[in-house]
Design an enzyme around this catalytic site. Structure first.
Site, PDB file in Angstrom:
ATOM      1  N   LYS A 184      -1.121  -1.038  -4.416  1.00  0.00           N
ATOM      2  CA  LYS A 184      -2.315  -0.266  -4.052  1.00  0.00           C
ATOM      3  C   LYS A 184      -1.875   1.158  -3.791  1.00  0.00           C
ATOM      4  O   LYS A 184      -0.887   1.381  -3.079  1.00  0.00           O
ATOM      5  CB  LYS A 184      -2.948  -0.897  -2.815  1.00  0.00           C
ATOM      6  CG  LYS A 184      -3.771   0.021  -1.935  1.00  0.00           C
ATOM      7  CD  LYS A 184      -4.493  -0.793  -0.865  1.00  0.00           C
ATOM      8  CE  LYS A 184      -4.625  -0.021   0.439  1.00  0.00           C
ATOM      9  NZ  LYS A 184      -5.205  -0.837   1.522  1.00  0.00           N
TER      10      LYS A 184
ATOM     11  N   GLU B  24     -11.112   0.506  -2.986  1.00  0.00           N
ATOM     12  CA  GLU B  24     -11.371   0.180  -1.580  1.00  0.00           C
ATOM     13  C   GLU B  24     -12.047   1.355  -0.886  1.00  0.00           C
ATOM     14  O   GLU B  24     -11.577   2.487  -0.971  1.00  0.00           O
ATOM     15  CB  GLU B  24     -10.014  -0.142  -0.946  1.00  0.00           C
ATOM     16  CG  GLU B  24     -10.058  -0.747   0.434  1.00  0.00           C
ATOM     17  CD  GLU B  24      -8.638  -1.091   0.919  1.00  0.00           C
ATOM     18  OE1 GLU B  24      -7.728  -1.336   0.086  1.00  0.00           O
ATOM     19  OE2 GLU B  24      -8.434  -1.093   2.145  1.00  0.00           O
TER      20      GLU B  24
ATOM     21  N   GLY C 258      -3.610  -4.086   6.328  1.00  0.00           N
ATOM     22  CA  GLY C 258      -2.519  -3.749   7.249  1.00  0.00           C
ATOM     23  C   GLY C 258      -2.834  -2.456   7.973  1.00  0.00           C
ATOM     24  O   GLY C 258      -3.626  -1.636   7.495  1.00  0.00           O
TER      25      GLY C 258
ATOM     26  N   ASP D 299      -7.261   2.907  -2.834  1.00  0.00           N
ATOM     27  CA  ASP D 299      -7.954   2.945  -1.538  1.00  0.00           C
ATOM     28  C   ASP D 299      -8.264   4.398  -1.206  1.00  0.00           C
ATOM     29  O   ASP D 299      -7.361   5.213  -1.026  1.00  0.00           O
ATOM     30  CB  ASP D 299      -7.054   2.324  -0.457  1.00  0.00           C
ATOM     31  CG  ASP D 299      -7.757   2.207   0.889  1.00  0.00           C
ATOM     32  OD1 ASP D 299      -8.914   2.652   1.013  1.00  0.00           O
ATOM     33  OD2 ASP D 299      -7.135   1.662   1.826  1.00  0.00           O
TER      34      ASP D 299
ATOM     35  N   ASP E  33     -13.588  -2.074   3.487  1.00  0.00           N
ATOM     36  CA  ASP E  33     -12.610  -2.168   4.577  1.00  0.00           C
ATOM     37  C   ASP E  33     -13.295  -1.631   5.838  1.00  0.00           C
ATOM     38  O   ASP E  33     -13.888  -2.397   6.607  1.00  0.00           O
ATOM     39  CB  ASP E  33     -11.356  -1.361   4.174  1.00  0.00           C
ATOM     40  CG  ASP E  33     -10.333  -1.188   5.281  1.00  0.00           C
ATOM     41  OD1 ASP E  33     -10.605  -1.577   6.425  1.00  0.00           O
ATOM     42  OD2 ASP E  33      -9.239  -0.628   5.036  1.00  0.00           O
TER      43      ASP E  33
ATOM     44  N   LYS F  21      -3.071   4.993  -2.496  1.00  0.00           N
ATOM     45  CA  LYS F  21      -4.095   5.760  -1.790  1.00  0.00           C
ATOM     46  C   LYS F  21      -4.589   6.848  -2.729  1.00  0.00           C
ATOM     47  O   LYS F  21      -3.806   7.397  -3.528  1.00  0.00           O
ATOM     48  CB  LYS F  21      -3.486   6.382  -0.533  1.00  0.00           C
ATOM     49  CG  LYS F  21      -3.112   5.347   0.514  1.00  0.00           C
ATOM     50  CD  LYS F  21      -4.355   4.779   1.169  1.00  0.00           C
ATOM     51  CE  LYS F  21      -4.013   3.802   2.272  1.00  0.00           C
ATOM     52  NZ  LYS F  21      -5.208   3.233   2.901  1.00  0.00           N
TER      53      LYS F  21
ATOM     54  N   LYS G 285      -9.246  -7.043   8.382  1.00  0.00           N
ATOM     55  CA  LYS G 285      -8.228  -6.599   9.337  1.00  0.00           C
ATOM     56  C   LYS G 285      -8.639  -7.176  10.675  1.00  0.00           C
ATOM     57  O   LYS G 285      -9.751  -6.907  11.149  1.00  0.00           O
ATOM     58  CB  LYS G 285      -8.181  -5.074   9.415  1.00  0.00           C
ATOM     59  CG  LYS G 285      -7.571  -4.424   8.186  1.00  0.00           C
ATOM     60  CD  LYS G 285      -7.533  -2.924   8.317  1.00  0.00           C
ATOM     61  CE  LYS G 285      -6.924  -2.299   7.078  1.00  0.00           C
ATOM     62  NZ  LYS G 285      -7.320  -0.874   6.939  1.00  0.00           N
TER      63      LYS G 285
ATOM     64  N   SER H  92       0.873  -1.163   0.000  1.00  0.00           N
ATOM     65  CA  SER H  92       0.000   0.000   0.000  1.00  0.00           C
ATOM     66  C   SER H  92       0.916   1.220   0.000  1.00  0.00           C
ATOM     67  O   SER H  92       1.761   1.354   0.885  1.00  0.00           O
ATOM     68  CB  SER H  92      -0.859  -0.029   1.260  1.00  0.00           C
ATOM     69  OG  SER H  92      -1.546   1.183   1.404  1.00  0.00           O
TER      70      SER H  92
HETATM   71  O1  SMG Z   1       0.196  -1.635   6.968  1.00  0.00           O
HETATM   72  O2  SMG Z   1       0.852  -1.455   4.911  1.00  0.00           O
HETATM   73  C1  SMG Z   1       0.141  -1.123   5.838  1.00  0.00           C
HETATM   74  C2  SMG Z   1      -0.891  -0.065   5.590  1.00  0.00           C
HETATM   75  C3  SMG Z   1      -1.937  -0.545   4.692  1.00  0.00           C
HETATM   76  O3  SMG Z   1      -3.165   1.065   3.499  1.00  0.00           O
HETATM   77  C4  SMG Z   1      -3.052   0.464   4.521  1.00  0.00           C
HETATM   78  N1  SMG Z   1      -3.887   0.637   5.548  1.00  0.00           N
HETATM   79  O4  SMG Z   1      -7.210   1.708   4.867  1.00  0.00           O
HETATM   80  O5  SMG Z   1      -6.207  -0.071   4.311  1.00  0.00           O
HETATM   81  C5  SMG Z   1      -6.197   1.021   4.854  1.00  0.00           C
HETATM   82  C6  SMG Z   1      -4.952   1.588   5.507  1.00  0.00           C
HETATM   83  C7  SMG Z   1      -5.199   2.104   6.873  1.00  0.00           C
HETATM   84  C8  SMG Z   1      -4.003   2.661   7.499  1.00  0.00           C
HETATM   85  S1  SMG Z   1      -4.382   3.926   8.543  1.00  0.00           S
HETATM   86  C9  SMG Z   1      -2.879   4.550   9.046  1.00  0.00           C
HETATM   87 MG    MG Z   2      -8.278   0.495   3.428  1.00  0.00          MG
END
Ligand code: SMG
Ligand code: MG
Length: 370
Positions: free
Chosen positions: A161, A213, A290, A188, A238, A163, A262, A135
């Site tokens: 992925k 996402e 994650g 995402d 998610d 953001k 998660k 991500s």
């Molecule tokens: O742990 O690699 C990781 C982060 C993966 O993008 C990620 N998490 O919405 O999926 C999600 C986000 C939330 C992270 S909030 C800091």
């Molecule tokens: Mg997410």
């Protein structure tokens, strides 16, 4: 096992690189870890709540409160046979799932050691290697993002992925696809859009994304179902999925075609497995999300990812992408093929660097059975 004491501790760890989503930028993590002291092995759990209540309602501080005042007292002095027995003991407290998950997972962590089986086997896992994606947060420039993608592809990761948010979406996807037309790619939004932006969201279909996402509100299924009917790209939920019933509702409504699991968001391993199972029955693929975890949460995510319906690459990646030094050894490593091989050792399969954890600790409290 008899739960004799619970230690809560907050550690602080700077990220190797900032991580930015549609709701903000993180540069240093504050992380709540729990240790269960039993008459047998010690169990460890990581609470995935963030520093602020932006991803979800929970934060490190609300989780600390919930564990200290309500959740740990519900376990202290009890004899618990297995992790699966924990949700019933914590059920009186509503919400606070990330706090509950840390404790429940610590019981599974101890149970796997006690039973002398790998945690992933105890959970019902069948896969011995898991496929890894990454991500990549919002960057200061598109060039910086392309550079990062190029590094991760060279490292072998199987899905990229990115953001996104209004202003950091179509133009960014265009640049990525111009350079890599074929890679497995998803985005995402962390709830950055509304249904009023549906014409804009329809344009995401041009980029052959594996999924989008959580495009809409964090607590919604209904409007995601309306959106899913009008776009070709698969919605993945998610934030909206807090457990098995949410997964059933979302699937029945047609709100998503993919689910991100998660373990903290759903309140622990038992509920994560339940979400996995209903998705599998409905032929909805899942993958492991994650939350910028240390090695403890990361090792638990690896174990969960071995269940059979985790058929898409997860956001479970190498320790070194986040930390200069992780709190477990060996650090989590990903092969040049983009795979993590699971350990055959009993328990979580990684040792804790307890001295290092002590050094990182800024706050600690031990609660004992009365
Ligand atoms: O742990 O690699 C990781 C982060 C993966 O993008 C990620 N998490 O919405 O999926 C999600 C986000 C939330 C992270 S909030 C800091
Ligand atoms: Mg997410």
């Amino acid at each position: 096992m008899k739960i004799e004491a619970v230690t809560l501790r907050e550690i602080r760890m700077p990220l190797v690189h900032f991580f930015e989503t549609s709701f903000g930028r993180t540069t240093e993590r504050r992380i709540l870890l729990v240790t269960l002291h039993t008459d047998g092995p010690e169990g460890w759990g990581e609470c995935v709540a963030g520093e602020d209540p932006f991803y979800s309602e929970e934060s490190v501080d609300t989780a600390w409160y919930a564990v200290e005042k309500h959740l740990a007292p519900a376990l202290l002095g009890k004899t618990i046979a297995k992790g699966a027995d924990v949700p019933a003991l914590l059920g009186r407290v509503r919400g606070h799932r990330m706090a509950k998950g840390a404790l429940e997972n610590a019981v599974w962590d101890a149970e796997a050691q006690e039973q002398r089986v790998p945690l992933w086997r105890l959970l019902g896992g069948t896969q011995t290697e898991i496929a890894c994606g990454v991500s990549i947060g919002i960057q200061n420039s598109v060039e910086q993002l392309l550079e990062k993608i190029s590094t991760e592809l060279a490292a072998g990761y199987r899905r990229i992925k990115v953001k996104c948010k209004p202003g950091w979406d179509l133009k960014v996807f265009e640049r990525i696809r111009a350079r890599w037309p074929e890679i497995l790619m998803s985005c995402d939004a962390n709830s950055a859009y509304t249904l009023g932006q549906i014409e804009h969201l329809k344009q995401f279909d041009r980029f052959n994304l594996l999924m989008i996402e959580q495009p809409l509100w964090h607590d919604d299924f209904y409007f995601h179902a309306l959106l899913q009917k009008q776009i070709k790209t698969a919605n993945c939920l998610d934030e909206s999925i807090h457990g098995r019933r949410d997964a059933c509702a979302a699937i029945e409504l047609g709100a998503c075609r993919i689910i991100n699991i998660k373990v903290g968001r759903v309140g622990g391993f038992s509920e994560a497995v339940a979400v996995h199972d209903v998705a599998q029955q409905a032929r909805i693929p899942v993958w492991c999300g994650g939350m910028l975890e240390t090695g403890i949460g990361r090792s638990h995510n690896i174990a969960l990812s071995t269940l059979p319906n985790f058929t898409l690459p997860g956001d479970v990646s190498a320790s070194k992408r986040y930390w200069k030094e992780d709190i477990i050894e060996p650090a989590v490593e990903v092969s040049p093929q983009g795979l993590i091989k699971v350990s055959q050792e009993a328990g979580r399969g990684f040792q804790l660097k307890t001295g290092f954890i002590e050094q990182l600790t800024v706050r600690k409290q031990t609660l004992r059975a009365q």
